[in-house]
Design an enzyme around this catalytic site. Structure first.
Site, mmCIF file in Angstrom:
data_model
loop_
_atom_site.group_PDB
_atom_site.id
_atom_site.type_symbol
_atom_site.label_atom_id
_atom_site.label_comp_id
_atom_site.label_asym_id
_atom_site.label_seq_id
_atom_site.Cartn_x
_atom_site.Cartn_y
_atom_site.Cartn_z
ATOM 1 N N ARG A 76 35.762 -13.736 3.412
ATOM 2 C CA ARG A 76 36.704 -14.576 2.679
ATOM 3 C C ARG A 76 35.951 -15.777 2.109
ATOM 4 O O ARG A 76 35.249 -16.480 2.845
ATOM 5 C CB ARG A 76 37.814 -15.057 3.633
ATOM 6 C CG ARG A 76 38.707 -16.077 2.997
ATOM 7 C CD ARG A 76 39.789 -16.604 3.945
ATOM 8 N NE ARG A 76 40.505 -17.648 3.254
ATOM 9 C CZ ARG A 76 40.775 -18.852 3.752
ATOM 10 N NH1 ARG A 76 40.435 -19.161 4.989
ATOM 11 N NH2 ARG A 76 41.402 -19.746 3.026
ATOM 12 N N HIS A 120 40.880 -23.818 -2.527
ATOM 13 C CA HIS A 120 40.521 -24.400 -1.224
ATOM 14 C C HIS A 120 40.108 -25.854 -1.465
ATOM 15 O O HIS A 120 38.964 -26.247 -1.229
ATOM 16 C CB HIS A 120 39.410 -23.583 -0.559
ATOM 17 C CG HIS A 120 39.323 -23.751 0.935
ATOM 18 N ND1 HIS A 120 39.333 -22.694 1.816
ATOM 19 C CD2 HIS A 120 39.230 -24.859 1.706
ATOM 20 C CE1 HIS A 120 39.232 -23.140 3.063
ATOM 21 N NE2 HIS A 120 39.167 -24.472 3.023
ATOM 22 N N GLU A 166 45.750 -23.705 3.310
ATOM 23 C CA GLU A 166 46.314 -24.831 4.061
ATOM 24 C C GLU A 166 46.937 -25.903 3.182
ATOM 25 O O GLU A 166 46.505 -27.072 3.204
ATOM 26 C CB GLU A 166 45.237 -25.454 4.948
ATOM 27 C CG GLU A 166 44.701 -24.512 5.997
ATOM 28 C CD GLU A 166 43.783 -25.189 7.016
ATOM 29 O OE1 GLU A 166 43.449 -26.361 6.828
ATOM 30 O OE2 GLU A 166 43.427 -24.533 8.004
ATOM 31 N N ASN A 297 45.825 -19.987 9.543
ATOM 32 C CA ASN A 297 44.589 -20.499 10.121
ATOM 33 C C ASN A 297 44.993 -21.106 11.450
ATOM 34 O O ASN A 297 45.865 -21.977 11.507
ATOM 35 C CB ASN A 297 43.962 -21.576 9.225
ATOM 36 C CG ASN A 297 43.486 -20.994 7.899
ATOM 37 O OD1 ASN A 297 43.472 -19.774 7.707
ATOM 38 N ND2 ASN A 297 43.091 -21.872 6.990
ATOM 39 N N TYR A 299 43.644 -22.894 14.975
ATOM 40 C CA TYR A 299 42.577 -23.524 15.757
ATOM 41 C C TYR A 299 43.062 -23.987 17.119
ATOM 42 O O TYR A 299 42.324 -23.976 18.082
ATOM 43 C CB TYR A 299 41.981 -24.723 14.999
ATOM 44 C CG TYR A 299 41.145 -24.302 13.820
ATOM 45 C CD1 TYR A 299 39.793 -24.050 13.963
ATOM 46 C CD2 TYR A 299 41.720 -24.119 12.559
ATOM 47 C CE1 TYR A 299 39.010 -23.637 12.888
ATOM 48 C CE2 TYR A 299 40.952 -23.699 11.478
ATOM 49 C CZ TYR A 299 39.599 -23.463 11.649
ATOM 50 O OH TYR A 299 38.841 -23.037 10.584
ATOM 51 N N GLU A 376 41.477 -17.894 9.331
ATOM 52 C CA GLU A 376 40.487 -18.774 9.966
ATOM 53 C C GLU A 376 40.797 -18.915 11.449
ATOM 54 O O GLU A 376 41.955 -19.079 11.837
ATOM 55 C CB GLU A 376 40.516 -20.196 9.384
ATOM 56 C CG GLU A 376 39.884 -20.348 8.032
ATOM 57 C CD GLU A 376 39.963 -21.775 7.493
ATOM 58 O OE1 GLU A 376 39.925 -22.737 8.293
ATOM 59 O OE2 GLU A 376 40.049 -21.912 6.264
HETATM 60 C C1 BGP Z 1 40.390 -25.881 8.080
HETATM 61 C C2 BGP Z 1 39.853 -25.749 6.685
HETATM 62 C C3 BGP Z 1 38.411 -25.370 6.615
HETATM 63 C C4 BGP Z 1 37.548 -25.923 7.718
HETATM 64 C C5 BGP Z 1 38.220 -25.876 9.072
HETATM 65 C C6 BGP Z 1 37.488 -26.618 10.158
HETATM 66 O O1 BGP Z 1 41.419 -26.807 8.085
HETATM 67 O O2 BGP Z 1 40.581 -24.794 5.956
HETATM 68 O O3 BGP Z 1 37.964 -25.658 5.325
HETATM 69 O O4 BGP Z 1 37.010 -27.130 7.400
HETATM 70 O O5 BGP Z 1 39.522 -26.371 9.020
HETATM 71 O O6 BGP Z 1 37.816 -27.968 10.113
HETATM 72 P P1 BGP Z 1 36.810 -29.121 10.397
HETATM 73 O O7 BGP Z 1 35.662 -28.877 9.491
HETATM 74 O O8 BGP Z 1 37.549 -30.373 10.080
HETATM 75 O O9 BGP Z 1 36.454 -29.032 11.821
#
Ligand code: BGP
Length: 472
Positions: A76, A120, A166, A297, A299, A376
């Site tokens: 991607r 993006h 996002e 995405n 995290y 992500e």
């Molecule tokens: C997401 C974004 C990415 C990437 C990732 C990690 O929000 O889509 O582009 O940056 O987060 O975030 P960070 O780099 O702030 O740790």
């Protein structure tokens, strides 16, 4: 893990143009808002920028070779709007199209499915200057025209399209927390710009379908599921409010075509709800129905507690990587995000919660009844180069947990198309510079040759893909 992922499951990895390409002034590229933001004093970690980044623009063949060696099924990437339309609209720069044709061809020749993100975050500066970018509905036409240029150029080769990356994060950081361009702090403006992104998404989805292309399209939203901090009614209520004004708020308008009723009424009462016309609702519903999948995405998860009307407001977050800097943040009268004692945290104080991914997938798939694509997922860390090796066992642990969670969710009925890690090589972190690393491939940014070095997690993911997760 018992059982395998299906044969066609897309095990992939992701990046974004500004974070990898570099070559920021080459081949006729116009300036984006990020090219300028990074030049303003104090906006990014120690003033880091993406002028060179990983130099992927010149070294994509080498990077794709590494992807092939790993056995990656999907890659991607995003297209830089100003490489294609240097002024944001009108004149097309052929060299920009050529670059992405070469990248896509290289991927296809190596059996890797291209997953193309249309936007993006690197908005043409001209459009920001002319009408305030996402603050104006005028962007809808310009964005749709840009998307159509991409459909026409790459529509035969690319089968997976992500319209917006996002939208909730770039509008929040740009208009609510003043951490991204254009650096404003205004809740009403945040809600307005978010609404405009949803309209833009719907128009682009419609244009794709009208073009009769043979592929799948959706947008990727940063999704952070939440738990109540206790069984107390006040905390349970805070969780419900969080869903009505955050989770379902950001998702419903894209994937149902309307906002959650309670949230909308609440924002209206506060005088900050976005204007929604009848035409808006019609196109939003059409876009929602025509979206083929939901990109998320993921995290981390959130733990939520009661927040009185004179309680905690929004705070910015840890960009130093000094662990233990977790700060409560919230919207007074709605919810407050608190420390979760049941999970570990990364050095940047992001919670590590694989089961949160399963929870997210199940609740999203039950609510919207569409396939889901994880675009992500990953862990940012200070990796250390140790005699040409990087022992990133914490990354292996993180990914293993989340891949298992994907499999669990599929057993619970989620139609999951694919899973992309963030990221393939190390790359620029918007606010954290080059010290926060996510890749399977280490890049030594201190060496101007930018050597690529495989980390331990490279072999881990290679095996996951080869065995379709069987030994994960
Ligand atoms: C997401 C974004 C990415 C990437 C990732 C990690 O929000 O889509 O582009 O940056 O987060 O975030 P960070 O780099 O702030 O740790």
């Amino acid at each position: 893990m018992s059982g395998r992922f299906p044969e066609e499951f897309l095990f992939g990895s992701a990046s974004a143009a500004y974070q990898v390409e570099g070559a920021y002034k080459e081949d006729g590229k116009g300036d984006s808002i990020w090219d300028n933001w990074v030049r303003m004093e104090g906006k990014t970690y120690k003033g880091t920028n993406g002028d060179v980044a990983t130099d992927h623009y010149h070294r994509f063949r080498e990077d794709v070779r590494l992807m092939k060696e790993m056995g990656l099924k999907a890659y991607r990437f995003s297209v830089s709007w100003t490489r294609i339309l240097p002024e944001g609209r009108g004149r097309i720069e052929k060299k920009g199209l050529d670059f992405y044709h070469q990248l896509i061809d290289e991927l296809l020749e190596h059996g890797i499915e291209p997953v193309l993100t249309i936007y993006h975050w690197d908005l043409p500066q001209t459009l920001q200057d002319e009408y305030g970018g996402w603050e104006s509905r005028r962007i809808i036409d310009d964005f749709t025209e840009y998307a159509k240029v991409l459909f026409e150029a790459f529509g035969k080769k690319v089968k997976y399209w992500i319209v917006l990356n996002e939208p909730n994060i770039f509008t929040q950081l740009g208009y609510l927390l003043a951490l991204h361009p254009p650096g404003k702090k205004d809740m009403k403006l945040y809600l307005k710009t978010y609404h405009i992104t949803a309209l833009a998404h719907a128009h682009v989805i419609k244009a794709y379908k009208e073009g009769g292309y043979d592929g799948l399209i959706g947008s990727s939203i940063a999704y952070t599921p939440g738990y109540a901090a206790s069984d107390e009614e006040a905390d349970q209520e805070a969780r419900r409010r969080y869903y009505d004004t955050v989770c379902w708020w950001i998702m419903d308008v894209f994937y149902k075509g309307e906002y959650p009723a309670w949230g909308y009424e609440e924002f209206k009462r506060r005088g900050i709800a976005p204007e929604v016309t009848e035409e808006d609702t019609a196109i939003l519903k059409e876009g929602a129905a025509l979206s083929d999948f939901i990109g998320i995405n993921y995290y981390q998860s959130a733990m939520l507690a009661h927040n009185p009307i004179d309680g905690v407001g929004l705070t910015d977050f840890n960009v130093s990587g000094e662990k233990g800097d977790f700060r409560e943040s919230g919207v007074p009268g709605l919810y407050r995000q608190v420390f979760n004692p049941n999970v570990e945290y990364t050095d940047w104080d992001w919670s590590i919660d694989p089961d949160g991914l399963r929870v997210a997938l199940v609740e999203i798939s039950e609510r919207y009844e569409k396939p889901v694509f994880i675009s992500e997922n990953g862990i940012g860390a200070f990796d250390e180069l140790d005699e040409d090796k990087v022992h990133d066992d914490y990354r292996i642990e993180y990914l293993r947990g989340h891949i298992r969670a994907c499999h669990e969710s599929m057993k619970e009925g989620v139609d999951l198309i694919g899973y992309c890690t963030w990221s393939f090589t190390d790359l620029l972190s918007w606010l954290n510079g080059y010290q926060k690393r996510y890749g399977f491939v280490y890049i030594d940014f201190k060496d101007e040759k930018l050597p690529r070095i495989k980390k331990d997690s490279f072999s881990f993911y290679e095996e996951v893909i080869r065995t379709r997760g069987e030994n994960c």
